[in-house]
Design an enzyme around this catalytic site. Structure first.
Site, PDB file in Angstrom:
ATOM      1  N   LYS A 235      13.016   8.380  -9.338  1.00  0.00           N
ATOM      2  CA  LYS A 235      11.656   8.138  -8.508  1.00  0.00           C
ATOM      3  C   LYS A 235      10.792   7.900  -9.725  1.00  0.00           C
ATOM      4  O   LYS A 235      10.709   8.180 -10.891  1.00  0.00           O
ATOM      5  CB  LYS A 235      11.032   9.648  -8.140  1.00  0.00           C
ATOM      6  CG  LYS A 235      11.778  10.117  -6.918  1.00  0.00           C
ATOM      7  CD  LYS A 235      11.879   8.784  -5.725  1.00  0.00           C
ATOM      8  CE  LYS A 235      10.589   8.854  -5.194  1.00  0.00           C
ATOM      9  NZ  LYS A 235       9.840  10.000  -4.490  1.00  0.00           N
TER      10      LYS A 235
ATOM     11  N   HIS B  68      -2.169  -7.484  12.045  1.00  0.00           N
ATOM     12  CA  HIS B  68      -1.491  -6.542  12.694  1.00  0.00           C
ATOM     13  C   HIS B  68      -0.257  -6.028  12.005  1.00  0.00           C
ATOM     14  O   HIS B  68       0.819  -5.829  12.636  1.00  0.00           O
ATOM     15  CB  HIS B  68      -0.907  -7.050  14.267  1.00  0.00           C
ATOM     16  CG  HIS B  68      -2.232  -7.696  14.919  1.00  0.00           C
ATOM     17  ND1 HIS B  68      -3.027  -7.057  15.894  1.00  0.00           N
ATOM     18  CD2 HIS B  68      -2.717  -8.919  14.868  1.00  0.00           C
ATOM     19  CE1 HIS B  68      -3.911  -7.851  16.246  1.00  0.00           C
ATOM     20  NE2 HIS B  68      -3.857  -8.978  15.722  1.00  0.00           N
TER      21      HIS B  68
ATOM     22  N   GLU C   8      -2.213   6.498  -5.220  1.00  0.00           N
ATOM     23  CA  GLU C   8      -2.297   7.480  -4.236  1.00  0.00           C
ATOM     24  C   GLU C   8      -3.757   8.339  -4.261  1.00  0.00           C
ATOM     25  O   GLU C   8      -4.269   8.801  -3.272  1.00  0.00           O
ATOM     26  CB  GLU C   8      -1.203   8.579  -4.302  1.00  0.00           C
ATOM     27  CG  GLU C   8       0.085   7.440  -3.815  1.00  0.00           C
ATOM     28  CD  GLU C   8       1.435   8.723  -4.033  1.00  0.00           C
ATOM     29  OE1 GLU C   8       1.788   9.290  -3.151  1.00  0.00           O
ATOM     30  OE2 GLU C   8       1.877   8.597  -5.145  1.00  0.00           O
TER      31      GLU C   8
ATOM     32  N   SER D 149       9.426  12.218 -10.663  1.00  0.00           N
ATOM     33  CA  SER D 149       9.826  13.377  -9.977  1.00  0.00           C
ATOM     34  C   SER D 149      10.587  14.613 -10.578  1.00  0.00           C
ATOM     35  O   SER D 149      11.419  14.087 -11.521  1.00  0.00           O
ATOM     36  CB  SER D 149      10.543  13.119  -8.724  1.00  0.00           C
ATOM     37  OG  SER D 149      11.190  14.149  -8.211  1.00  0.00           O
TER      38      SER D 149
END
Ligand code: ARG
Length: 461
Positions: free
Chosen positions: A280, A153, A287, A274
């Site tokens: 970044k 969970h 992804e 970035s």
């Protein structure tokens, strides 16, 4: 190729819409291999003369070399690769080329080509998968003692090791490996000889073509042979499931590399920056693996949806099987290889992972188990431990901070030895059940996994 019955050619826009050469051009080698087997069989059965067969075989081999060396370029304006190869053959050897298509249709031809292609594709995928499995084992072995939170969970449940966690992926991928072998076995049958759908009155021998192409056997029913795309659906399913597994791992790596976790740092070479925020470092590769798993699932759905309403036998709908199969394959292989590279180059912050299980109450189960060893029924032990946790939460202190005196107030059986039960290292080391997280047990699991890898056999055909 089929102009005899027509008063005029197709409208250019209809031709554009139905053309598939931009997709099926990559079947050119399989198409030539299938034609070579077919013409040799026709000669063996006396359907064409040895001289005719020789001319065609020579022509096909020359064409193969010419395409390989770039002397012949595949013409994108032709309908499909089968038409292209036959047209080129005719340019080379003249009208005898017309004998090649005896007792054959593009319907059995295209599905033969695609089975041959898929057979090779599965081999490549299986090899990359094998290498990724190897990396998981090696990494697990390095991290047998690396503690981390085990979750259910998304909440801290019980401490586990990174080795245990990584080995869970190993077994998922092992099932994928098995599925690839099984799919390969099921699809390695020859459709050649089915003709358009009904077989042929010409005295062919499909066993000859099947064995020349290293298929295990011939598909027994010609109607099934030309309309079946189970092997594409099945491959797409195995790919979709494999992408799903990679996507779950990608999701974990994405989270673990976020500052809130800080469990792992992905290598610069597999992350991107970035254009706006100079600090970044983004896990784009992971992804995109997660993202493309969506397309893998979509492509499987597309194949099944194509099939579900199709009467027997061939319909042009089936032409688009290749678009989705090739697309999925083209990201499946890099997804496996990149996951391998990302894992091999990642740097694990084992101290940070260990810190995550300190003071998180995840040894509560061990405390309850401790009471069980003292003869307390588990339900009662569970309740008592819950009360201990609640009191700690209220006082804002971790379980590990409790003294023996404080603990023994809850139950008279609690003694000195309770303190070790509260240590995550101890909890992990004592989860010695056969499939548990104890390093000793995971080590045995790793050995089993190594044995499993050793038994991997390269797919045939
Ligand atoms: N390009 C077609 C395909 O990929 C080849 C088979 C064409 N057969 C036909 N009857 N039009 O499916």
């Amino acid at each position: 190729m089929w102009g005899g019955r027509f008063g005029k050619g197709p409208a250019p826009e209809a031709e554009d819409f139905t053309r598939s050469i931009h997709i099926d051009a990559r079947l050119w080698e399989q198409d030539i291999a299938g034609s070579l087997a077919h013409i040799r069989m026709l000669a063996a059965r006396g359907v064409v003369s040895p001289q005719e067969a020789n001319q065609i075989v020579q022509g096909l081999l020359d064409l193969k070399r010419a395409i390989e060396t770039g002397k012949v370029m595949i013409d994108p304006s032709v309908e499909d690769i089968h038409t292209f190869i036959e047209t080129k053959l005719r340019e080379k050897v003249g009208p005898v080329a017309g004998k090649l298509h005896t007792a054959r249709s593009r319907n059995d031809q295209v599905v033969t080509d695609l089975r041959l292609w898929t057979r090779d594709a599965l081999q490549d995928v299986q090899l990359s998968l094998h290498m990724l499995q190897q990396t998981l084992i090696d990494l697990a072995e390095e991290h047998l003692q690396t503690l981390m939170p085990g979750l259910t969970h998304q909440q801290h449940a019980q401490p586990v090791t990174l080795a245990h966690h990584l080995m869970a992926y190993f077994w998922m991928l092992e099932r994928d490996h098995e599925r690839l072998s099984q799919s390969h076995h099921r699809m390695n049958l020859s459709p050649l000889g089915a003709g358009a759908l009904a077989g042929t009155s010409i005295p062919i021998d499909p066993i000859i073509t099947a064995s020349e192409l290293q298929f295990n056997d011939v598909i027994p029913n010609s109607m099934d042979a030309v309309s079946d795309r189970d092997f594409v659906a099945e491959t797409l399913f195995v790919y979709a499931l494999m992408m799903t597994h990679l996507s779950r791992l990608a999701q974990e790596l994405i989270l673990w590399s976020a500052p809130e976790y800080g469990f792992v740092e992905l290598d610069d070479s597999y992350t991107t920056g970035s254009s706006l925020m100079p600090q970044k470092k983004n896990p784009d590769v992971m992804e995109l693996i997660r993202g493309r798993s969506a397309r893998a699932i979509g492509n499987l759905t597309a194949m099944l949806t194509t099939l579900k309403g199709l009467t027997l036998t061939y319909h042009r709908d089936l032409q688009d099987d290749k678009t989705i199969l090739f697309e999925t394959h083209d990201f499946m292989l890099p997804a496996l290889n990149l996951t391998n590279s990302v894992l091999s180059s990642a740097v694990w912050n084992t101290e940070r992972m260990r810190q995550a299980v300190i003071g998180d109450y995840s040894t509560a189960t061990e405390l309850a188990n401790y009471l069980v060893t003292k003869g307390v029924p588990f339900r009662e032990a569970h309740k008592l431990t819950g009360q201990i946790v609640l009191s700690c939460v209220q006082q804002g202190k971790p379980l590990e901070a409790l003294t023996v005196e404080e603990l023994s107030a809850y139950h008279k059986t609690i003694g000195e030895d309770v303190l070790q039960a509260l240590q995550p290292e101890h909890a992990v080391a004592s989860s010695l059940s056969q499939t548990g997280t104890a390093p000793l047990v995971v080590q045995a699991q790793i050995e089993l996994a190594r044995e499993t890898l050793k038994n991997h056999r390269r797919l045939g055909g």
